[in-house]
Design a protein around this motif. Structure first.
Motif, PDB file in Angstrom:
ATOM      1  N   ASP A   7      -7.919   2.224  50.994  1.00 57.84           N
ATOM      2  CA  ASP A   7      -8.783   2.943  50.056  1.00 57.84           C
ATOM      3  C   ASP A   7      -9.258   2.063  48.908  1.00 57.84           C
ATOM      4  O   ASP A   7      -9.740   2.567  47.894  1.00 57.84           O
ATOM      5  N   GLY A   8      -9.127   0.745  49.065  1.00 60.01           N
ATOM      6  CA  GLY A   8      -9.459  -0.164  47.985  1.00 60.01           C
ATOM      7  C   GLY A   8     -10.916  -0.590  47.958  1.00 60.01           C
ATOM      8  O   GLY A   8     -11.694  -0.320  48.883  1.00 60.01           O
ATOM      9  N   ILE A   9     -11.265  -1.290  46.900  1.00 61.44           N
ATOM     10  CA  ILE A   9     -12.632  -1.763  46.712  1.00 61.44           C
ATOM     11  C   ILE A   9     -13.069  -2.675  47.855  1.00 61.44           C
ATOM     12  O   ILE A   9     -14.198  -2.565  48.361  1.00 61.44           O
ATOM     13  N   MET A  10     -12.190  -3.564  48.279  1.00 64.02           N
ATOM     14  CA  MET A  10     -12.565  -4.494  49.348  1.00 64.02           C
ATOM     15  C   MET A  10     -12.880  -3.777  50.642  1.00 64.02           C
ATOM     16  O   MET A  10     -13.706  -4.243  51.446  1.00 64.02           O
ATOM     17  N   ALA A  11     -12.249  -2.631  50.873  1.00 63.74           N
ATOM     18  CA  ALA A  11     -12.482  -1.875  52.112  1.00 63.74           C
ATOM     19  C   ALA A  11     -13.839  -1.193  52.105  1.00 63.74           C
ATOM     20  O   ALA A  11     -14.403  -0.927  53.177  1.00 63.74           O
ATOM     21  N   GLY A  12     -14.385  -0.905  50.923  1.00 67.16           N
ATOM     22  CA  GLY A  12     -15.637  -0.165  50.862  1.00 67.16           C
ATOM     23  C   GLY A  12     -16.827  -0.950  50.366  1.00 67.16           C
ATOM     24  O   GLY A  12     -17.967  -0.517  50.522  1.00 67.16           O
ATOM     25  N   GLY A  13     -16.585  -2.117  49.782  1.00 65.48           N
ATOM     26  CA  GLY A  13     -17.670  -2.865  49.162  1.00 65.48           C
ATOM     27  C   GLY A  13     -18.548  -3.604  50.145  1.00 65.48           C
ATOM     28  O   GLY A  13     -18.107  -3.997  51.228  1.00 65.48           O
ATOM     29  N   LYS A  14     -19.784  -3.794  49.725  1.00 63.28           N
ATOM     30  CA  LYS A  14     -20.733  -4.556  50.536  1.00 63.28           C
ATOM     31  C   LYS A  14     -20.933  -5.930  49.922  1.00 63.28           C
ATOM     32  O   LYS A  14     -20.582  -6.163  48.758  1.00 63.28           O
ATOM     33  N   ALA A  15     -21.490  -6.857  50.690  1.00 64.88           N
ATOM     34  CA  ALA A  15     -21.759  -8.199  50.180  1.00 64.88           C
ATOM     35  C   ALA A  15     -22.621  -8.105  48.924  1.00 64.88           C
ATOM     36  O   ALA A  15     -23.575  -7.317  48.870  1.00 64.88           O
ATOM     37  N   GLY A  16     -22.264  -8.901  47.920  1.00 67.39           N
ATOM     38  CA  GLY A  16     -22.999  -8.896  46.657  1.00 67.39           C
ATOM     39  C   GLY A  16     -22.357  -8.063  45.569  1.00 67.39           C
ATOM     40  O   GLY A  16     -22.725  -8.187  44.393  1.00 67.39           O
ATOM     41  N   LEU A  17     -21.398  -7.207  45.939  1.00 65.26           N
ATOM     42  CA  LEU A  17     -20.704  -6.404  44.934  1.00 65.26           C
ATOM     43  C   LEU A  17     -20.008  -7.315  43.918  1.00 65.26           C
ATOM     44  O   LEU A  17     -19.397  -8.312  44.287  1.00 65.26           O
ATOM     45  N   ILE A  18     -20.092  -6.944  42.642  1.00 67.53           N
ATOM     46  CA  ILE A  18     -19.430  -7.687  41.573  1.00 67.53           C
ATOM     47  C   ILE A  18     -18.365  -6.792  40.952  1.00 67.53           C
ATOM     48  O   ILE A  18     -18.652  -5.665  40.556  1.00 67.53           O
ATOM     49  N   VAL A  19     -17.140  -7.289  40.868  1.00 67.97           N
ATOM     50  CA  VAL A  19     -16.040  -6.573  40.234  1.00 67.97           C
ATOM     51  C   VAL A  19     -15.744  -7.249  38.901  1.00 67.97           C
ATOM     52  O   VAL A  19     -15.439  -8.440  38.854  1.00 67.97           O
ATOM     53  N   VAL A  20     -15.848  -6.472  37.814  1.00 66.70           N
ATOM     54  CA  VAL A  20     -15.600  -6.969  36.460  1.00 66.70           C
ATOM     55  C   VAL A  20     -14.263  -6.407  35.997  1.00 66.70           C
ATOM     56  O   VAL A  20     -14.139  -5.209  35.742  1.00 66.70           O
ATOM     57  N   ASP A  21     -13.251  -7.273  35.896  1.00 70.07           N
ATOM     58  CA  ASP A  21     -11.914  -6.817  35.513  1.00 70.07           C
ATOM     59  C   ASP A  21     -11.705  -7.010  34.020  1.00 70.07           C
ATOM     60  O   ASP A  21     -11.545  -8.126  33.540  1.00 70.07           O
ATOM     61  N   SER A  22     -11.688  -5.888  33.289  1.00 67.30           N
ATOM     62  CA  SER A  22     -11.489  -5.930  31.843  1.00 67.30           C
ATOM     63  C   SER A  22     -10.045  -5.662  31.441  1.00 67.30           C
ATOM     64  O   SER A  22      -9.761  -5.469  30.255  1.00 67.30           O
ATOM     65  N   SER A  23      -9.151  -5.620  32.416  1.00 63.58           N
ATOM     66  CA  SER A  23      -7.728  -5.480  32.132  1.00 63.58           C
ATOM     67  C   SER A  23      -7.197  -6.776  31.517  1.00 63.58           C
ATOM     68  O   SER A  23      -7.832  -7.822  31.609  1.00 63.58           O
ATOM     69  N   THR A  24      -6.025  -6.706  30.885  1.00 64.36           N
ATOM     70  CA  THR A  24      -5.303  -7.928  30.536  1.00 64.36           C
ATOM     71  C   THR A  24      -4.387  -8.223  31.708  1.00 64.36           C
ATOM     72  O   THR A  24      -3.420  -7.502  31.946  1.00 64.36           O
ATOM     73  N   ALA A  25      -4.716  -9.259  32.456  1.00 67.07           N
ATOM     74  CA  ALA A  25      -4.100  -9.468  33.761  1.00 67.07           C
ATOM     75  C   ALA A  25      -3.510 -10.865  33.887  1.00 67.07           C
ATOM     76  O   ALA A  25      -3.763 -11.746  33.066  1.00 67.07           O
ATOM     77  N   ASN A  26      -2.741 -11.041  34.942  1.00 62.65           N
ATOM     78  CA  ASN A  26      -2.154 -12.332  35.276  1.00 62.65           C
ATOM     79  C   ASN A  26      -3.244 -13.216  35.897  1.00 62.65           C
ATOM     80  O   ASN A  26      -3.784 -12.860  36.947  1.00 62.65           O
TER      81      ASN A  26
END
Length: 307
Positions: free
Chosen positions: A83-102
């Motif tokens: 059910d994740g983004i990679m499973a549903g996304g198409k080529a060209g999709l941009i994911v902007v991660d605004s979390s404070t992450a590793n």
């Protein structure tokens, strides 16, 4: 109809709500996925957002997806799986991660997205929910130049200061340096208050003298508004999040083979507060816990100092 890209937003909490609301104000079609707190979700829906049930569903509908989540585990869960983004996304999709992450996780996710023809941007935040609602957050952005230019107009909806730090992962590294400093401040301020009170000074006098000196700063002001002023809404950031950030910074230091003894010392306070089940307390309440370790009650000390 609009020729603007369709945007998704996962994590419309304290910071995400304001960011998403300002993306709507910018005229972008917006899909959202919330969590247990329905209030911000319903508010955004009333403003024109459309709610979806999964990251996969959102990815199939959007050109750009923002994430504003508590930690890297949450980001990875939103990205991977059936059910994740990679499973549903198409080529060209941009994911902007605004979390404070590793940053190590960020770079790994960027490689997985790239293999699918998608793109990762890290864009962690500075400032508070107040600036999020006003569209005046600080943004640090990690992306290649072409992708940065594509997402800049969207980030400009919610940020007042935007710094393109470098390639993917570099902004999360910069954010950890900033939070290493701020969480170090918090531990230092909490300890200084306890030393001062135990030595016979009032919390108010400590706050007044330092607050009027060159040692003051915006972080000091909101921290002391809570710790000494007892305004529990002045600095809304949980000790659990603070602990996560100093642990991520320690991991980054370890990866770089850099010394981190100050960070290791500060980490002990955060780990202690989590261990006693008080991680949901706001960051300035660290002063209360350090006071208790020193055998006194900070609220009582503040009350006595006002007499």
């Amino acid at each position: 109809m609009t020729d603007k890209p369709t945007v998704g937003f996962i994590g419309v909490g304290l910071m995400g709500h304001g960011m998403a609301a300002n993306i709507l104000k910018g005229g972008y079609p917006l899909y959202i996925k919330g969590n247990r707190n329905r209030e911000p979700v319903e508010d955004l829906v009333s403003k024109g957002a459309i709610e979806v049930t999964s990251p996969k569903e959102m990815a199939a509908l959007c050109d750009v997806i923002h994430l504003c989540l508590p930690n890297s585990d949450s980001v990875e869960a939103a990205m991977r799986g059936d059910d994740g983004i990679m499973a549903g996304g198409k080529a060209g999709l941009i994911v902007v991660d605004s979390s404070t992450a590793n940053p190590t996780s960020t770079v790994a996710l960027a490689a997985e997205l790239q293999a699918r023809g998608m793109h990762m941007v890290d864009a962690p935040l500075g400032r508070t929910p107040k600036e999020a609602e006003a569209g005046m957050l600080d943004a640090m952005v990690g992306a290649d130049d072409a992708i940065f230019e594509k997402v800049l107009p969207i980030i400009d909806c919610w940020a007042g200061i935007i710094n393109h730090v470098g390639p993917v992962g570099s902004a999360h590294k910069m954010k950890l340096i900033m939070n290493f400093i701020s969480m170090g401040y918090a531990a230092l301020y909490a300890e200084a208050l306890s030393i001062g009170v135990k030595s016979g000074l009032t919390p108010q006098k400590i706050n007044d003298v330092i607050g009027a000196s060159r040692l003051s700063n915006g972080f000091f002001e909101t921290f002391m508004s809570c710790a000494v002023g007892r305004d529990m809404e002045a600095h809304k950031f949980s000790i659990t999040n603070a602990s996560k950030d100093v642990h991520y910074a320690a991991a980054m230091a370890s990866d770089a083979r850099a010394l981190n003894p100050v960070g290791a010392a500060a980490m002990q306070y955060y780990s202690y507060v989590e261990s006693i089940g008080k991680g949901s307390d706001n960051l300035p309440q660290l002063a209360d816990h350090v006071a208790q370790l020193n055998g006194f009650d900070m609220a009582e000390a503040v009350k006595n100092g006002a007499e």
